[in-house]
Design a protein around this motif. Structure first.
Motif, PDB file in Angstrom:
ATOM      1  N   GLY A   1       1.010  -1.213  -0.233  1.00 20.39           N
ATOM      2  CA  GLY A   1      -0.304  -0.480  -0.157  1.00 20.39           C
ATOM      3  C   GLY A   1       0.625   1.476   0.624  1.00 20.39           C
ATOM      4  N   LEU A   2       0.746   2.304   1.313  1.00 19.14           N
ATOM      5  CA  LEU A   2       1.212   2.723   1.087  1.00 19.14           C
ATOM      6  C   LEU A   2       2.869   3.544   1.213  1.00 19.14           C
ATOM      7  N   ILE A   3       3.570   2.378   1.564  1.00 19.38           N
ATOM      8  CA  ILE A   3       4.909   2.145   1.603  1.00 19.38           C
ATOM      9  C   ILE A   3       5.534   1.705   0.449  1.00 19.38           C
ATOM     10  N   ASP A   4       4.334   0.809  -0.010  1.00 19.81           N
ATOM     11  CA  ASP A   4       5.067  -0.337  -1.698  1.00 19.81           C
ATOM     12  C   ASP A   4       4.876   1.191  -2.473  1.00 19.81           C
ATOM     13  N   LEU A   5       3.626   2.380  -2.218  1.00 19.90           N
ATOM     14  CA  LEU A   5       4.181   3.937  -3.371  1.00 19.90           C
ATOM     15  C   LEU A   5       4.733   4.537  -2.646  1.00 19.90           C
ATOM     16  N   MET A   6       5.568   4.328  -1.645  1.00 25.28           N
ATOM     17  CA  MET A   6       6.933   5.545  -1.987  1.00 25.28           C
ATOM     18  C   MET A   6       8.168   5.103  -2.345  1.00 25.28           C
ATOM     19  N   MET A   7       8.253   4.162  -3.476  1.00 24.95           N
ATOM     20  CA  MET A   7       8.973   4.659  -4.252  1.00 24.95           C
ATOM     21  C   MET A   7       8.680   5.214  -5.754  1.00 24.95           C
ATOM     22  N   PHE A   8       7.327   6.062  -5.126  1.00 28.15           N
ATOM     23  CA  PHE A   8       7.401   6.737  -6.787  1.00 28.15           C
ATOM     24  C   PHE A   8       7.880   8.367  -5.535  1.00 28.15           C
ATOM     25  N   VAL A   9       8.276   8.497  -4.499  1.00 21.22           N
ATOM     26  CA  VAL A   9       8.518   9.439  -4.727  1.00 21.22           C
ATOM     27  C   VAL A   9      10.457  10.031  -4.854  1.00 21.22           C
ATOM     28  N   SER A  10      10.405   9.678  -5.815  1.00 12.27           N
ATOM     29  CA  SER A  10      11.870  10.442  -6.225  1.00 12.27           C
ATOM     30  C   SER A  10      12.099  12.088  -6.387  1.00 12.27           C
ATOM     31  N   VAL A 274      -4.811   2.083  -8.460  1.00 11.34           N
ATOM     32  CA  VAL A 274      -3.213   1.938  -8.443  1.00 11.34           C
ATOM     33  C   VAL A 274      -2.477   1.022  -7.099  1.00 11.34           C
ATOM     34  N   VAL A 275      -3.184   1.566  -5.270  1.00 14.14           N
ATOM     35  CA  VAL A 275      -2.788   1.404  -4.573  1.00 14.14           C
ATOM     36  C   VAL A 275      -3.449   0.431  -4.380  1.00 14.14           C
ATOM     37  N   ASP A 276      -4.738  -0.020  -4.822  1.00 14.32           N
ATOM     38  CA  ASP A 276      -5.449  -1.115  -4.636  1.00 14.32           C
ATOM     39  C   ASP A 276      -4.491  -2.332  -5.825  1.00 14.32           C
ATOM     40  N   ARG A 277      -4.150  -2.058  -6.372  1.00 12.34           N
ATOM     41  CA  ARG A 277      -3.203  -2.319  -7.627  1.00 12.34           C
ATOM     42  C   ARG A 277      -2.740  -3.739  -6.090  1.00 12.34           C
ATOM     43  N   TYR A 278      -1.930  -2.640  -5.992  1.00 19.13           N
ATOM     44  CA  TYR A 278      -0.615  -2.895  -5.015  1.00 19.13           C
ATOM     45  C   TYR A 278      -1.167  -3.884  -3.487  1.00 19.13           C
ATOM     46  N   ASP A 279      -2.264  -3.686  -2.801  1.00 23.65           N
ATOM     47  CA  ASP A 279      -2.949  -4.307  -1.993  1.00 23.65           C
ATOM     48  C   ASP A 279      -3.279  -5.407  -2.140  1.00 23.65           C
ATOM     49  N   TYR A 280      -3.668  -5.448  -3.272  1.00 21.19           N
ATOM     50  CA  TYR A 280      -4.871  -6.833  -3.597  1.00 21.19           C
ATOM     51  C   TYR A 280      -4.057  -8.027  -4.556  1.00 21.19           C
ATOM     52  N   GLU A 281      -3.127  -7.109  -5.420  1.00 22.87           N
ATOM     53  CA  GLU A 281      -2.188  -8.402  -6.481  1.00 22.87           C
ATOM     54  C   GLU A 281      -1.889  -9.831  -5.951  1.00 22.87           C
ATOM     55  N   PRO A 282      -2.065  -9.677  -4.470  1.00 22.57           N
ATOM     56  CA  PRO A 282      -1.347 -11.200  -4.805  1.00 22.57           C
ATOM     57  C   PRO A 282      -2.629 -12.355  -4.654  1.00 22.57           C
ATOM     58  N   ARG A 283      -4.261 -11.773  -4.247  1.00 24.42           N
ATOM     59  CA  ARG A 283      -5.123 -11.985  -3.672  1.00 24.42           C
ATOM     60  C   ARG A 283      -6.086 -12.862  -5.736  1.00 24.42           C
ATOM     61  N   TRP A 284      -4.978 -11.030  -6.858  1.00 27.70           N
ATOM     62  CA  TRP A 284      -6.141 -11.091  -7.603  1.00 27.70           C
ATOM     63  C   TRP A 284      -5.167 -12.541  -8.374  1.00 27.70           C
TER      64      TRP A 284
END
Length: 355
Positions: A1-10, A274-284
């Motif tokens: 979720g939010l932690i994964d999105l930190m990669m965007f903060v370049s 996009v946040v949902d994609r990070y959070d739920y991709e393993p389930r999907w």
């Protein structure tokens, strides 16, 4: 979720973010009165013609735009094609390929809430993947289009919507009046199925930043610079060999529909998928694989290999996770593969459906 999105903060994202905040805060641009959003009569004639093709379905108090082309009477093998569009566009993307698909069955195209001609609620609505699925299922239920051979085809954001839908089908979480055989097949085309491999545009990354996204779209709307930026960003995801006249016309259509009903202001909310994609991709992934391996539902991938935002590494990785998936490649084609080479797209989609 939010932690994964930190990669965007370049630095490439952080510096423009700060600039947006500074401009909005210190130069008082919030007080500017924006130009009005275009009315239906001001839209391109081809877009108005598309609006005339459709109707609206009421779902939970919101109007959802639908184009429903019925089954041809001379079809020997009745089929239904349910099409799910991407971000930030609409069902209008499908109008060319849908004509050919309609020769083989009924075609149902929906504008997701927040897009195209559907309602664009500005307050108190969460544009999550799960809510998009809830709305689609209700629309399809009302249209009675879930019986028989039902093939679902998705693009971009629609691919994430379809993975959640597939997971519900596998886990037997679909509405009770849906047949156990639903769906017959799934086709994914150029979407962020493996989000860590997607190359998000810088505007997408900015929109995902808390507070920055809302301020950015508000300022751009008031300064009337949203059209220019969206044209530039959308232009980066077509292949280098795409017909430039066609590309310019299609991008203009997309921009007009984005601005209709002030949909552009919703972008920070719409892109949260996009946040949902990070959070739920393993389930999907587990759900799609189960639907394929246990329920024996064919999984097809039709991919343009010259896509800057959803590169060819995505379907290859998806196929590794779901070995039963079949990949068909549109060589030298970009993100909007159904628009760049519609005839080839239809051939590949139908090949997967018939297989």
């Amino acid at each position: 979720g939010l932690i994964d999105l930190m990669m965007f903060v370049s630095p490439r994202v952080l510096l423009p973010s700060l600039l947006v905040l500074l401009i909005g805060t210190f130069f008082g641009l919030q007080s500017i009165i924006p130009p009005p959003a275009p009315s239906l009569s001001e839209l391109n004639s081809e877009i108005r013609a598309w609006h005339a093709e459709g109707t609206s379905v009421d779902v939970h108090g919101h109007k959802v735009f639908v184009v429903d082309w019925k089954q041809p009477t001379n079809s020997q093998q009745p089929a239904t094609f349910l099409l799910i569009h991407g971000f930030p566009t609409s069902s209008f993307d499908w109008r060319v390929v849908a004509r050919d698909l309609n020769k083989h069955g009924r075609v149902v195209m929906v504008d997701l809430l927040g897009f195209g001609f559907s309602d664009k609620p500005q307050e108190s609505y969460v544009f999550s993947i799960h809510n998009h699925v809830d709305v689609l299922l209700e629309v399809w239920r009302q249209l009675h289009c879930v019986e028989g051979n039902v093939h679902i085809i998705a693009h971009d954001l629609g691919c994430s919507v379809l993975t959640e839908l597939a997971t519900r089908a596998y886990r037997k979480l679909l509405p009770r009046d849906f047949p156990s055989s639903f769906p017959t097949s799934l086709t994914f085309t150029n979407g962020g199925l493996r989000i860590h491999l997607a190359n998000l545009r810088i505007t997408q990354k900015l929109l995902l930043q808390p507070n920055v996204g809302d301020l950015m779209v508000s300022l751009m709307r008031k300064l009337d610079t949203n059209s220019q930026l969206m044209r530039k960003q959308l232009g980066t995801v077509w292949s280098p060999t795409a017909n430039k006249t066609l590309q310019a016309a299609e991008i203009q259509h997309m921009v007009e529909l984005m601005k209709y009903k002030d949909g552009f202001l919703l972008y920070p909310k719409l892109i949260r998928y996009v946040v949902d994609r990070y959070d739920y991709e393993p389930r999907w992934i587990q759900g799609v694989r189960g639907l394929n391996e246990v329920n024996k539902v064919p999984i097809n991938l039709v991919w343009g290999d010259s896509d800057a935002v959803a590169p060819y590494a995505i379907p290859k990785s998806f196929q590794e996770a779901i070995p039963g998936a079949t990949l068909r490649t549109m060589k030298g084609v970009g993100h909007f593969n159904m628009l760049e080479r519609p005839t080839e797209w239809v051939e590949m989609v139908l090949a997967g459906v018939k297989a």
